[in-house]
Motif scaffolding. Structure first.
Motif, PDB file in Angstrom:
ATOM      1  N   ASN A  67      -0.905  -0.358  -5.661  1.00 38.47           N
ATOM      2  CA  ASN A  67      -1.208   1.010  -5.338  1.00 38.47           C
ATOM      3  C   ASN A  67      -1.148   1.872  -6.603  1.00 38.47           C
ATOM      4  O   ASN A  67      -0.111   1.944  -7.248  1.00 38.47           O
ATOM      5  N   ALA A  70      -5.806   2.223  -3.643  1.00 46.16           N
ATOM      6  CA  ALA A  70      -5.259   0.890  -3.411  1.00 46.16           C
ATOM      7  C   ALA A  70      -6.182  -0.094  -4.116  1.00 46.16           C
ATOM      8  O   ALA A  70      -7.393  -0.077  -3.901  1.00 46.16           O
ATOM      9  N   GLY A  94       0.810  -1.206   0.000  1.00 46.64           N
ATOM     10  CA  GLY A  94       0.000   0.000   0.000  1.00 46.64           C
ATOM     11  C   GLY A  94       0.844   1.257   0.000  1.00 46.64           C
ATOM     12  O   GLY A  94       2.046   1.206  -0.219  1.00 46.64           O
TER      13      GLY A  94
END
Lengths: 455, 495
Positions: free
Chosen positions: B419, B439, A380
């Motif tokens: 991402n 994301a 992430g």
């Protein structure tokens, strides 16, 4: 107390370092060389993997490394080679001497001022080097026990990449500013993957243990069972509903979250303007009650040491105290760049700890009607410049104040770090140090106000 | 073989070993083994980094060399490496690598064929890297430019980038270059050499708006090239402008929405999603052990009709290309998925042998201190028939991803997360406002079924791919045309 292995190493490398430093200053004089620094390291590595009780892989090897930095006034350049051959090393030094005048000046990169260089305090009390090391058979036995315990748990299909390794590493650093430093460490690591299976599909999990002494490693059967049970618990996971809800981080997830806090107070990030905490020293940057310290002097601690590689004595440092930013994590160069004092962490943090809060984990969770207990993040984005936090996570659903058995995954925890840092509540269960798993120990941590993106 | 100026000379410099003796010792060391080889490398490298106006690191003259010996039988592998190459070290490595197998009954007998009876014979590779098809220059050196030229190029690029826009608050430029010479002695005694250049130039631009909001973007130039190509002025300026454009767009972009939506991926680097979500699951080791979502599915329809996935290590000029892999197997084009049907996996020698197939030339390793394993080279979606604009026009409400970041995958469950640094909303077939911080999560097996349109604009990424597996990093290429994936989970902080 110095062991034979340490004596042998020093006997071999000290004359090499001296030859190199002498050459740097003598031959370098004509090229304006004013200082030099030499680091010599060796690591002997051994790794064994086990598959269904049989040894599937062994890897052994030794690697040497020599790093040399030359300084000419405010200019500096460096190189590394994996050989102790002084003729070769001097040849490269000579080549660098001939071009160092082309390097732009940067006084922030200079060696630590002579007067600030400390004599290395005795490290033996830290006990980072195990003299009587286990043989390969004992390492293999550990891996077998780990595997057997993991495979015995219902729902486990198989284990994979189950390995145990030993590394014996020594480093010697000497520089013309008076720096002299030697470290010897044994490090054992074990890790394994568990694959669990249900009708709905497979799930993989992972656990590991690391220690300077083999006897300090987590009991292999316990580690294997824990790895298996955690993996089985994640089977048949569902995607939670999208919405704003509190999250509660277990010790592993909390370590990652506070790792982000450390990134936000990193000296390089401050220098580059890549953190919103730039210029916030002395300010309330996290919730009251949050104190983050780093102690290099813990016996057998994974990050312990007495002198950093710049030559500063290592002492405990408080980064965050009751939510107030006390210090940036800056190396000597970074400290000069951002105008603060260096903190003796040239090689990074050592054994970091978030002090426990007052509530039990149960009390921390009790008021949550609907939330998620997070066991880990996967990749992430975390951007400390603008505060963006958007990371995939997995864990268990919290309902009516209790952690349920409903596994959740495939969702993203979004929020802004500026807000998240101010919405932290801590439980009282900070894991003990030295720790065989976490470099940064943190208690169960609750953060309110995050958005969960799922279904 | 002529004793004069042999391409293997540099590997024996300063060693008491000769090629003849080494080949003989290695072959003897492999008696009774199913697979194995001798691998040696000599690498030189340098790097220069300038951050926020200061040269924070200049490292010139780095070198690293060493060798490793591997022997294996069935599921068992023994490996030993050292940084010094001489007869004593080689014999020690052979002894240590064989230990595991000797205990398991591999003790060589007198009549053992030096090439084990069950050993796969090496490909007929023209010795010394003199391959018919040149994938990249093996003449690259670090010395194509002087240190002064490199520094002045960095200074000029920094000045140029800062001058592009008043919102630029920081420019960081990092250059690194390496030339790795590889020498392999295969199980049947062939000596192979290859010189592998790899250079990277990164330009990072930070912009700040009047409210103090900060955004950063980075572009890369790189691949199997040398410093001269990396510092090409026009290419550098182009890269700087692109980084600035992305950073400025991020400043005005809103937070990405959260929810399930159709996602269009732009051509090129977006294929990192293919790499993570599908590629890893098609590596031989996971499938031999049955721990991949694609295990046991060869011949089955696993993807949409328009989906063809290829891994090819023999593409000229691409980042993951090698004339032969790190086990000495010639690289080739491997069609992994054809029109949605799974064709095969990427294999190294061990997993190929255990699965009863041939190595596909995908045995790669980070360095001499590492064991090879099945790895990707250049992995891409083959081009389809749609025009990119038609693909975007077909989406009612979704995202068009222009800048994909990195990602991770769990091979067993197939779950991945990626991402998207920068994307645009698509509404009624039209590109609308930019959004950041999306994301994207999902599982590879579902995503590949949900690819409904594949464009005709294939593009491969040369500079960015570094793949990590089991603690080892190798450079990889990846690519794709514009593609449409239906119903992906997007997580962002926006509405």
């Amino acid at each position: 107390m110095t062991t034979k292995a340490e004596k042998d190493f020093l006997k071999k490398v000290k004359p090499v370092a001296k030859t190199l430093l002498d050459y740097a200053l003598k031959t370098g004089g004509a090229y304006g060389i004013t200082d030099a620094k030499v680091t010599i390291s060796v690591s002997e590595n051994q790794k064994s993997s086990v598959s269904n009780g049989a040894v599937s892989e062994t890897v052994t090897g030794t690697q040497w490394g020599v790093g040399i930095t030359l300084y000419a006034g405010k200019r500096s350049m460096s190189f590394s080679k994996n050989t102790l051959d002084t003729a070769k090393l001097c040849d490269t030094m000579k080549e660098n001497m001939q071009v160092i005048h082309l390097v732009p000046e940067n006084e922030n990169k200079l060696l630590l001022e002579k007067a600030k260089v400390a004599k290395q305090p005795d490290m033996s009390a830290l006990d980072l080097y195990e003299e009587n090391q286990p043989g390969q058979a004992e390492l293999i036995d550990y891996a077998r026990k780990f595997e057997k315990a993991a495979q015995a748990v219902a729902g486990v299909k198989t284990t994979d990449r189950l390995k145990v390794s030993k590394s014996v590493a020594q480093t010697y650093t000497a520089a013309t500013n008076g720096l002299e430093r030697h470290e010897a460490k044994t490090t054992y690591s074990a890790s394994g993957e568990v694959i669990a299976e249900s009708k709905q599909g497979m799930e993989a999990g992972y656990d590991y243990s690391q220690a300077h002494h083999f006897g300090d490693m987590t009991d292999p059967a316990k580690l294997g069972r824990a790895a298996a049970e955690t993996t089985v618990a994640q089977l048949d996971s569902v995607q939670p509903k999208t919405g704003e809800m509190p999250i509660v981080l277990d010790h592993a997830a909390a370590e990652e979250f506070f790792g982000t806090v450390m990134s936000a107070i990193d000296g390089s990030a401050v220098f580059n303007g890549d953190t919103f905490l730039k210029g916030q020293q002395g300010q309330q940057v996290m919730s009251k009650g949050v104190t983050l310290v780093d102690d290099p002097l813990i016996k057998r601690g994974l990050g312990s040491g007495t002198l950093d590689s710049a030559g500063l004595e290592m002492k405990p440092v408080t980064f965050i105290e009751d939510g107030v930013l006390k210090a940036f994590n800056a190396s000597v160069m970074e400290a000069r760049q951002i105008g603060v004092s260096p903190i003796g962490r040239e090689d990074g943090t050592t054994n970091s700890k978030v002090l426990p809060g007052t509530k039990t984990p149960e009390e921390l969770i009790a008021g949550i009607k609907e939330g998620i207990y997070i066991k880990g993040f996967n990749g992430g984005t975390v951007n400390t410049a603008n505060g963006t936090h958007s990371r995939e996570a997995y864990g268990l659903l919290i309902k009516n104040g209790k952690i349920t058995k409903t596994a959740v995954s495939g969702f993203v925890v979004s929020g802004n770090l500026k807000k998240m840092f101010m919405n932290v509540a801590l439980a009282n269960d900070t894991p003990k140090q030295p720790n065989t798993k976490y470099h940064l120990v943190a208690p169960t941590t609750r953060i309110d106000g995050c958005t969960i993106a799922g279904q | 073989m002529s004793a004069k100026n042999s391409p293997t000379d540099k590997f024996y410099e300063g060693s008491d070993l000769t090629p003849e003796k080494t080949v003989k010792t290695v072959k003897e060391g492999l008696r009774g083994a199913d697979f194995g080889e001798f691998y040696q490398e000599k690498a030189v490298s340098e790097s220069i980094s300038k951050q926020n106006g200061q040269y924070t690191s200049i490292a010139v003259g780095n070198s690293s060399e060493g060798f490793g010996f591997r022997t294996g039988k069935g599921e068992q592998v023994g490996y030993s490496y050292a940084d010094e190459f001489n007869e004593k070290a080689l014999k020690k490595a052979i002894h240590e690598a064989r230990e595991i197998l000797d205990n398991g009954g591999l003790k060589p007998k007198k009549d053992d064929d030096p090439v084990g009876p069950t050993m796969e014979k090496s490909d007929e590779l023209p010795a010394f890297g003199k391959v018919d098809k040149k994938l990249f220059s093996e003449q690259a050196t670090l010395g194509g430019m002087t240190l002064a030229e490199k520094i002045s190029s960095i200074d000029a690029l920094e000045t140029y980038t800062k001058g592009l826009d008043p919102s630029v608050t920081n420019v960081s430029i990092s250059y690194s270059s390496t030339v790795k010479d590889v020498h392999i002695i295969t199980q049947d005694g062939q000596e192979l050499v290859e010189s592998r250049p790899m250079t990277s130039l990164s330009i990072q631009v930070q912009v700040t708006d009047k409210d103090g909001n900060v955004e950063t973007a980075r572009t890369l130039i790189g691949g199997h090239i040398d410093c001269k190509e990396a510092f090409n002025e026009a290419a550098c300026k182009e890269a700087a402008k692109e980084a600035l454009e992305i950073a400025k767009t991020l400043l005005i972009a809103e937070e990405a929405p959260a929810g399930v939506m159709d996602v269009v991926l732009n051509p090129g680097w977006s294929a990192v999603l293919l790499h993570e979500a599908i590629g890893h699951g098609l590596e031989g080791d996971f499938n031999r052990k049955g721990t991949s979502v694609y295990s046991g599915k060869i011949g089955q329809k696993i993807a949409g009709d328009e989906v063809t996935v290829i891994d090819a290590g023999d593409m000229p000029g691409e980042r993951g290309s090698l004339h032969f892999d790190d086990e000495g197997t010639r690289t080739q084009e491997n069609v992994l998925i054809k029109d949605g049907v799974l064709q095969g996996y990427m294999q190294d020698r061990q997993n190929a042998k255990l699965m009863g197939v041939k190595s596909t030339g995908n045995g790669r390793r980070q360095s001499y201190a590492h064991l090879p394993m099945p790895r990707m080279t250049n992995t891409y979606f083959a081009p389809g028939k749609h025009k990119p604009e038609d693909i975007i026009a077909s989406v009612k409400d979704g995202l068009y991803v222009t800048n994909m970041g990195g990602g991770q995958v769990d091979i067993t469950s197939g779950k991945f997360n990626m991402n998207a640094t920068l994307a645009y909303r698509i509404r009624n077939g039209k590109l609308c406002e930019p959004v950041k911080g999306a994301a994207i999560t999902g599982d590879g097996a579902t995503v590949i079924k949900n690819i409904t349109m594949v464009g005709n604009d294939l593009k491969l990424e040369k500079a960015a791919g570094v793949c990590g597996k089991n603690g080892q990093s190798v450079p990889v290429g990846c690519g794709q045309p514009t593609i449409l994936v239906k119903k992906m989970t997007v997580g962002g902080a926006g509405k």
